[in-house]
Design a protein around this motif. Sequence first.
Motif, PDB file in Angstrom:
ATOM      1  N   LYS A  27      27.498  89.323 -11.032  1.00 41.26           N
ATOM      2  CA  LYS A  27      26.031  89.254 -11.114  1.00 41.26           C
ATOM      3  C   LYS A  27      25.504  87.818 -11.143  1.00 41.26           C
ATOM      4  CE  LYS A  27      25.970  93.711 -12.159  1.00 41.26           C
ATOM      5  NZ  LYS A  27      26.056  94.723 -11.246  1.00 41.26           N
ATOM      6  N   LEU A  28      26.396  86.824 -11.190  1.00 36.87           N
ATOM      7  CA  LEU A  28      25.943  85.439 -11.305  1.00 36.87           C
ATOM      8  C   LEU A  28      25.160  84.962 -10.083  1.00 36.87           C
ATOM      9  CD1 LEU A  28      28.939  83.763 -13.125  1.00 36.87           C
ATOM     10  CD2 LEU A  28      26.692  84.322 -14.060  1.00 36.87           C
ATOM     11  N   THR A  29      25.397  85.562  -8.932  1.00 36.48           N
ATOM     12  CA  THR A  29      24.612  85.165  -7.759  1.00 36.48           C
ATOM     13  C   THR A  29      23.129  85.486  -7.964  1.00 36.48           C
ATOM     14  OG1 THR A  29      25.134  87.242  -6.645  1.00 36.48           O
ATOM     15  CG2 THR A  29      26.522  85.347  -6.126  1.00 36.48           C
ATOM     16  N   ALA A  30      22.845  86.559  -8.692  1.00 34.02           N
ATOM     17  CA  ALA A  30      21.449  86.898  -8.981  1.00 34.02           C
ATOM     18  C   ALA A  30      20.813  85.824  -9.854  1.00 34.02           C
ATOM     19  CB  ALA A  30      21.358  88.259  -9.663  1.00 34.02           C
ATOM     20  N   LEU A  31      21.570  85.261 -10.791  1.00 33.38           N
ATOM     21  CA  LEU A  31      21.054  84.174 -11.621  1.00 33.38           C
ATOM     22  C   LEU A  31      20.788  82.933 -10.770  1.00 33.38           C
ATOM     23  CD1 LEU A  31      20.269  82.899 -14.284  1.00 33.38           C
ATOM     24  CD2 LEU A  31      22.708  82.450 -14.687  1.00 33.38           C
ATOM     25  N   ALA A  32      21.711  82.594  -9.888  1.00 35.13           N
ATOM     26  CA  ALA A  32      21.519  81.438  -8.999  1.00 35.13           C
ATOM     27  C   ALA A  32      20.272  81.632  -8.139  1.00 35.13           C
ATOM     28  CB  ALA A  32      22.754  81.221  -8.126  1.00 35.13           C
ATOM     29  N   ASP A  33      20.103  82.825  -7.595  1.00 35.78           N
ATOM     30  CA  ASP A  33      18.918  83.117  -6.787  1.00 35.78           C
ATOM     31  C   ASP A  33      17.638  82.977  -7.608  1.00 35.78           C
ATOM     32  OD1 ASP A  33      20.575  83.664  -4.632  1.00 35.78           O
ATOM     33  OD2 ASP A  33      20.457  85.853  -4.882  1.00 35.78           O
ATOM     34  N   ALA A  34      17.661  83.485  -8.837  1.00 34.04           N
ATOM     35  CA  ALA A  34      16.473  83.413  -9.695  1.00 34.04           C
ATOM     36  C   ALA A  34      16.124  81.966 -10.036  1.00 34.04           C
ATOM     37  CB  ALA A  34      16.703  84.215 -10.973  1.00 34.04           C
ATOM     38  N   LEU A  35      17.132  81.138 -10.270  1.00 32.31           N
ATOM     39  CA  LEU A  35      16.873  79.726 -10.559  1.00 32.31           C
ATOM     40  C   LEU A  35      16.220  79.039  -9.365  1.00 32.31           C
ATOM     41  CD1 LEU A  35      20.154  78.805 -12.455  1.00 32.31           C
ATOM     42  CD2 LEU A  35      17.865  79.062 -13.437  1.00 32.31           C
ATOM     43  N   GLN A  36      16.706  79.338  -8.154  1.00 36.51           N
ATOM     44  CA  GLN A  36      16.100  78.743  -6.960  1.00 36.51           C
ATOM     45  C   GLN A  36      14.690  79.274  -6.728  1.00 36.51           C
ATOM     46  OE1 GLN A  36      19.364  79.348  -4.080  1.00 36.51           O
ATOM     47  NE2 GLN A  36      19.425  77.122  -3.960  1.00 36.51           N
ATOM     48  N   GLU A  37      14.469  80.551  -6.992  1.00 34.59           N
ATOM     49  CA  GLU A  37      13.127  81.115  -6.839  1.00 34.59           C
ATOM     50  C   GLU A  37      12.132  80.451  -7.786  1.00 34.59           C
ATOM     51  OE1 GLU A  37      13.578  85.303  -7.438  1.00 34.59           O
ATOM     52  OE2 GLU A  37      14.730  85.556  -5.584  1.00 34.59           O
ATOM     53  N   ARG A  38      12.631  79.937  -8.891  1.00 34.88           N
ATOM     54  CA  ARG A  38      11.772  79.276  -9.879  1.00 34.88           C
ATOM     55  C   ARG A  38      11.705  77.768  -9.675  1.00 34.88           C
ATOM     56  NH1 ARG A  38      13.516  83.901 -11.638  1.00 34.88           N
ATOM     57  NH2 ARG A  38      12.375  85.165 -13.118  1.00 34.88           N
ATOM     58  N   VAL A  45      21.520  73.756  -8.716  1.00 37.77           N
ATOM     59  CA  VAL A  45      22.218  75.017  -8.961  1.00 37.77           C
ATOM     60  C   VAL A  45      23.730  74.805  -8.822  1.00 37.77           C
ATOM     61  CG1 VAL A  45      22.593  77.373  -8.095  1.00 37.77           C
ATOM     62  CG2 VAL A  45      20.269  76.492  -8.339  1.00 37.77           C
ATOM     63  N   LEU A  46      24.147  74.049  -7.823  1.00 39.90           N
ATOM     64  CA  LEU A  46      25.570  73.749  -7.659  1.00 39.90           C
ATOM     65  C   LEU A  46      26.120  72.982  -8.859  1.00 39.90           C
ATOM     66  CD1 LEU A  46      25.744  72.813  -3.879  1.00 39.90           C
ATOM     67  CD2 LEU A  46      26.734  74.825  -4.991  1.00 39.90           C
ATOM     68  N   LYS A  47      25.332  72.071  -9.394  1.00 41.07           N
ATOM     69  CA  LYS A  47      25.769  71.343 -10.592  1.00 41.07           C
ATOM     70  C   LYS A  47      26.017  72.309 -11.744  1.00 41.07           C
ATOM     71  CE  LYS A  47      23.374  66.964  -9.818  1.00 41.07           C
ATOM     72  NZ  LYS A  47      22.351  66.040 -10.362  1.00 41.07           N
ATOM     73  N   VAL A  48      25.065  73.198 -11.988  1.00 41.52           N
ATOM     74  CA  VAL A  48      25.160  74.125 -13.112  1.00 41.52           C
ATOM     75  C   VAL A  48      26.318  75.109 -12.949  1.00 41.52           C
ATOM     76  CG1 VAL A  48      23.954  76.021 -14.287  1.00 41.52           C
ATOM     77  CG2 VAL A  48      22.723  73.934 -13.709  1.00 41.52           C
ATOM     78  N   PHE A  49      26.544  75.556 -11.729  1.00 37.42           N
ATOM     79  CA  PHE A  49      27.569  76.582 -11.510  1.00 37.42           C
ATOM     80  C   PHE A  49      28.961  76.038 -11.248  1.00 37.42           C
ATOM     81  CE2 PHE A  49      23.948  79.301 -11.337  1.00 37.42           C
ATOM     82  CZ  PHE A  49      24.426  80.536 -11.732  1.00 37.42           C
TER      83      PHE A  49
END
Length: 64
Positions: A27-38, A45-49
């Motif tokens: 489910k982490l891809t959904a978090l990455a997507d949400a961060l970019q949407e915001r 995002v690459l740094k965080v993940f």
Amino acid sequence: AGIDHVAIGSDYDGGIRIPKGLEDASKLTALADALQERGMSNADVLKVFSQNALRVLGWRPPAP
């Protein structure tokens, strides 16, 4: 601390409260997507993940 000092992982062992929608690593891809949407950049995002954790662990890419 800033964006260069944040990392997220998928190891939920240790009694943390798991957020709804992030029940497992798939489910982490959904978090990455949400961060970019915001408004978070792809680079951040690459740094965080991955990149921040790899830097702290001292990983360097192999030489060509």
